[in-house]
Design a protein around this motif. Sequence first.
Motif, PDB file in Angstrom:
ATOM      1  N   PRO A   1       9.169  10.983   6.268  1.00 61.48           N
ATOM      2  CA  PRO A   1       8.221  10.010   5.389  1.00 61.48           C
ATOM      3  C   PRO A   1       6.847   9.971   5.268  1.00 61.48           C
ATOM      4  CG  PRO A   1       9.369   8.901   7.098  1.00 61.48           C
ATOM      5  CD  PRO A   1       9.790  10.400   7.136  1.00 61.48           C
ATOM      6  N   GLU A   2       6.600  10.549   6.524  1.00 60.15           N
ATOM      7  CA  GLU A   2       5.115  10.284   6.770  1.00 60.15           C
ATOM      8  C   GLU A   2       4.436  11.233   6.020  1.00 60.15           C
ATOM      9  OE1 GLU A   2       7.319   9.758  10.721  1.00 60.15           O
ATOM     10  OE2 GLU A   2       7.242  11.402   8.932  1.00 60.15           O
TER      11      GLU A   2
ATOM     12  N   ASN B   1       7.375   0.921   4.946  1.00 67.08           N
ATOM     13  CA  ASN B   1       6.622   0.518   3.806  1.00 67.08           C
ATOM     14  C   ASN B   1       5.736   1.746   3.492  1.00 67.08           C
ATOM     15  OD1 ASN B   1       5.349  -1.476   1.854  1.00 67.08           O
ATOM     16  ND2 ASN B   1       3.437  -1.097   3.111  1.00 67.08           N
ATOM     17  N   ALA B   2       4.740   2.358   4.325  1.00 60.50           N
ATOM     18  CA  ALA B   2       4.208   3.605   4.189  1.00 60.50           C
ATOM     19  C   ALA B   2       4.955   4.630   3.539  1.00 60.50           C
ATOM     20  CB  ALA B   2       3.276   3.819   5.209  1.00 60.50           C
ATOM     21  N   GLY B   3       6.053   5.002   4.087  1.00 61.94           N
ATOM     22  CA  GLY B   3       6.723   6.407   3.673  1.00 61.94           C
ATOM     23  C   GLY B   3       7.232   5.913   2.263  1.00 61.94           C
ATOM     24  N   VAL B   4       7.847   4.937   2.041  1.00 62.35           N
ATOM     25  CA  VAL B   4       8.312   4.628   0.712  1.00 62.35           C
ATOM     26  C   VAL B   4       7.258   4.593  -0.220  1.00 62.35           C
ATOM     27  CG1 VAL B   4       9.355   2.766  -0.890  1.00 62.35           C
ATOM     28  CG2 VAL B   4      10.561   3.333   1.597  1.00 62.35           C
ATOM     29  N   PHE B   5       6.114   4.125   0.043  1.00 59.93           N
ATOM     30  CA  PHE B   5       5.179   4.163  -1.227  1.00 59.93           C
ATOM     31  C   PHE B   5       4.527   5.542  -1.237  1.00 59.93           C
ATOM     32  CE2 PHE B   5       5.632  -0.364  -0.936  1.00 59.93           C
ATOM     33  CZ  PHE B   5       6.031  -0.729  -2.243  1.00 59.93           C
ATOM     34  N   TYR B   6       4.569   6.072  -0.384  1.00 59.53           N
ATOM     35  CA  TYR B   6       3.955   7.574  -0.366  1.00 59.53           C
ATOM     36  C   TYR B   6       4.915   8.584  -1.204  1.00 59.53           C
ATOM     37  CZ  TYR B   6       2.709  12.457   0.667  1.00 59.53           C
ATOM     38  OH  TYR B   6       2.376  13.665   0.400  1.00 59.53           O
ATOM     39  N   TRP B   7       6.188   8.375  -1.089  1.00 59.96           N
ATOM     40  CA  TRP B   7       7.085   9.163  -2.064  1.00 59.96           C
ATOM     41  C   TRP B   7       7.343   8.593  -3.361  1.00 59.96           C
ATOM     42  CZ3 TRP B   7      10.021  13.515  -0.905  1.00 59.96           C
ATOM     43  CH2 TRP B   7       9.758  14.234   0.469  1.00 59.96           C
ATOM     44  N   LEU B   8       7.224   7.334  -3.584  1.00 62.31           N
ATOM     45  CA  LEU B   8       7.284   6.600  -5.099  1.00 62.31           C
ATOM     46  C   LEU B   8       5.839   7.133  -5.607  1.00 62.31           C
ATOM     47  CD1 LEU B   8       8.568   3.180  -4.439  1.00 62.31           C
ATOM     48  CD2 LEU B   8       9.526   4.949  -5.432  1.00 62.31           C
ATOM     49  N   GLU B   9       4.719   7.296  -5.038  1.00 66.66           N
ATOM     50  CA  GLU B   9       3.482   7.571  -5.704  1.00 66.66           C
ATOM     51  C   GLU B   9       3.584   8.876  -6.079  1.00 66.66           C
ATOM     52  OE1 GLU B   9      -0.317   9.030  -6.180  1.00 66.66           O
ATOM     53  OE2 GLU B   9       0.797   9.380  -4.422  1.00 66.66           O
TER      54      GLU B   9
ATOM     55  N   CYS C   1       1.589  -6.115  -0.364  1.00 59.98           N
ATOM     56  CA  CYS C   1       0.385  -5.264  -0.574  1.00 59.98           C
ATOM     57  C   CYS C   1       0.701  -3.849  -0.375  1.00 59.98           C
ATOM     58  CB  CYS C   1      -0.712  -5.878   0.458  1.00 59.98           C
ATOM     59  SG  CYS C   1      -1.496  -7.418  -0.210  1.00 59.98           S
ATOM     60  N   VAL C   2       0.554  -3.015  -1.503  1.00 60.70           N
ATOM     61  CA  VAL C   2       0.994  -1.692  -1.253  1.00 60.70           C
ATOM     62  C   VAL C   2      -0.203  -1.085  -0.687  1.00 60.70           C
ATOM     63  CG1 VAL C   2       1.908   0.420  -2.413  1.00 60.70           C
ATOM     64  CG2 VAL C   2       2.246  -1.875  -3.525  1.00 60.70           C
ATOM     65  N   ASN C   3      -0.445  -1.291   0.592  1.00 61.58           N
ATOM     66  CA  ASN C   3      -1.706  -0.832   1.524  1.00 61.58           C
ATOM     67  C   ASN C   3      -1.127  -0.798   2.840  1.00 61.58           C
ATOM     68  OD1 ASN C   3      -4.104  -0.892   2.825  1.00 61.58           O
ATOM     69  ND2 ASN C   3      -4.831  -2.574   1.827  1.00 61.58           N
ATOM     70  N   VAL C   4      -1.109   0.333   3.291  1.00 60.72           N
ATOM     71  CA  VAL C   4      -0.490   0.651   4.718  1.00 60.72           C
ATOM     72  C   VAL C   4      -1.434   0.108   5.674  1.00 60.72           C
ATOM     73  CG1 VAL C   4       0.936   2.440   3.770  1.00 60.72           C
ATOM     74  CG2 VAL C   4      -1.205   3.132   4.546  1.00 60.72           C
ATOM     75  N   MET C   5      -2.654  -0.320   5.412  1.00 57.38           N
ATOM     76  CA  MET C   5      -3.487  -0.601   6.450  1.00 57.38           C
ATOM     77  C   MET C   5      -3.513  -2.192   6.734  1.00 57.38           C
ATOM     78  SD  MET C   5      -6.989   1.703   5.637  1.00 57.38           S
ATOM     79  CE  MET C   5      -7.759   1.296   7.137  1.00 57.38           C
ATOM     80  N   GLU C   6      -2.738  -2.800   5.627  1.00 59.98           N
ATOM     81  CA  GLU C   6      -2.804  -4.482   5.847  1.00 59.98           C
ATOM     82  C   GLU C   6      -1.498  -4.941   6.515  1.00 59.98           C
ATOM     83  OE1 GLU C   6      -4.481  -6.351   2.474  1.00 59.98           O
ATOM     84  OE2 GLU C   6      -2.759  -7.788   2.857  1.00 59.98           O
TER      85      GLU C   6
END
Length: 416
Positions: free
Chosen positions: A188-189, A246-254, A403-408
Motif C-alpha cells: 500500500p505504501e 488511510n494513506a494506502g487507500v487514498f494513494y491507490w485510489l488517486e 481529511c484525505v491528508n495523510v499528514m493530519e
Amino acid sequence: MKTFFILFACFLTILVFTEAESNIFCIHGKWAHYRKGDGHFGVAQIDPFLCTHLIYTFFGIDSEANIFSRDVWLDLEENYGLGNINKLIKLKEVNSELKILAAIGGWFEGSKAFSDIADNANLRKRFVKNSLHFLQRYNFDGMYLDWQHPGHREGSRPTDREAFTLLVRDLAHALHPKHYILAALVAPEQYTAESAYKIPRLSKYLDFVILKTFDMHGFWGEKIGNNSPLYAKAWEENQELLQNINAGVFYWLERGTPSQQLIVGVAAYGRGFKMLADGNVPGSPHSGPSNPGPYTNDSGILGFNELCEKRLTENWQDFWDEEQKVPFSTREDQWIGYDNEESLRIKARFVKSFKLGGLLLNSIETDDFKGFCGRGIFPLLNAIIAALNETSVDSAQGDRKVCVNVMETSGNHLPN
C-alpha cells in the motif's frame, strides 16, 4: 530528496450505505493443521458462510514457471494424503456462493522466481498455461498472486515493474474468458508501490487489488508501532506517515484504482515487541520482538486466539489508541498491537464509507475460533460481517469530517 505523494483535500463525507455486497476475503494458512492442541486448525474448522472468498496459502513456483504443492501430503490424496484441496472445494457444496482461490507465492517465495518468469515472454506464456491447467485440475475459482514485491528484495530486476504488469495482463487474458478470478496482494505504501507497480494498468487487468495494510510495523523497525493502524499519528513524519490504511487507500485510489476493486487487508494477529522501561506507547524504542505464542510459535507475533487464551491465566493491561483507532495490550515487558472487534468495526465502516470492495482477514486460524474471549467463535470475522451489513449508524459515526491528508491526525491521546 525523496518526494512523497500527499493529498490535502478535505471534505465532509456523509456515510451512505448501499445494498451492494461487500467482499470478505479470508486467508487460510495450511500450516495451521500442524499446530497442537487448541491451536490446531484445518478445513473442518472453516465455516463456509463467513467469507465470500477463501484463499488457500501457499503454492510455490520455480524458475521454469511450474506451480507446485509445498506440502503434497496435506494438499493431495495420493499416497494416503489428507486431500485438503478436495476438502476445500467440497465446502462449495455447503455454500455454493463461496469462491476459493489458490494463493501463489508468499513472503517466503521471495522475488527471484517471479522475476525470472515475468521478465521472459516464453516463461510468462508457460506460467499462464500452467496456471490455467492448475486451476482447472483442482477446481479453484481463481488465483491470488502474492509477489512481495516486484523490483524489491534479492533476485529482483529493475524491469520488474513493467514485467509484473505484463504477467498480470497475460494471466487476465487467459483466465477471464474462463470466468476465473484474478487478485493480487500489493504494497500500500507509496515508497514501495511507485517503483513496483504500474497501477492504472494493473487495475485494468485485476479483479481485486488487495492492500497489504497489515504488518505495517513490527520488530524489524526501530519503534514500537501498531500492526494495522487506520490513520497516522500526529508525531509521525516522512515514510511513517504512509504506514496506515488511510494513506494506502487514498494513494491507490488517486492512482486510478476503481474503489470497488480495492480490498483493505487486516490481521487476526498482533505484532509484538519487548518494551524498555517507561516505553509502552507507539513510537517508543524497544529491545526486540515479543515472546512467541504457544501456537504461532514465532517471535514478534501473537494470534488473537492466543491473546484470548492467555487472558484466562494472565493479567494484561489494555489501551486504546484514539488516533489510529486500534487497541494494544501490555504485560510485563510484552507489547502487542492488534485488532479487536471494535477496531475492525471501524475499519469496515471506513471501507463502506468509500465504497471499497471489502476487506481481507489474515488469517482465519488466528481468529478466536475456540471462543476463549467469551464472545463466541470467530468474533473478529463476525464483527466485520456485522459492520458491513449495517444499514445505519448513529450521528456521531454517520457524519464525520474525513481529511484525505495523510499528514493530519486527530490529536487525541492515549489513556493514562
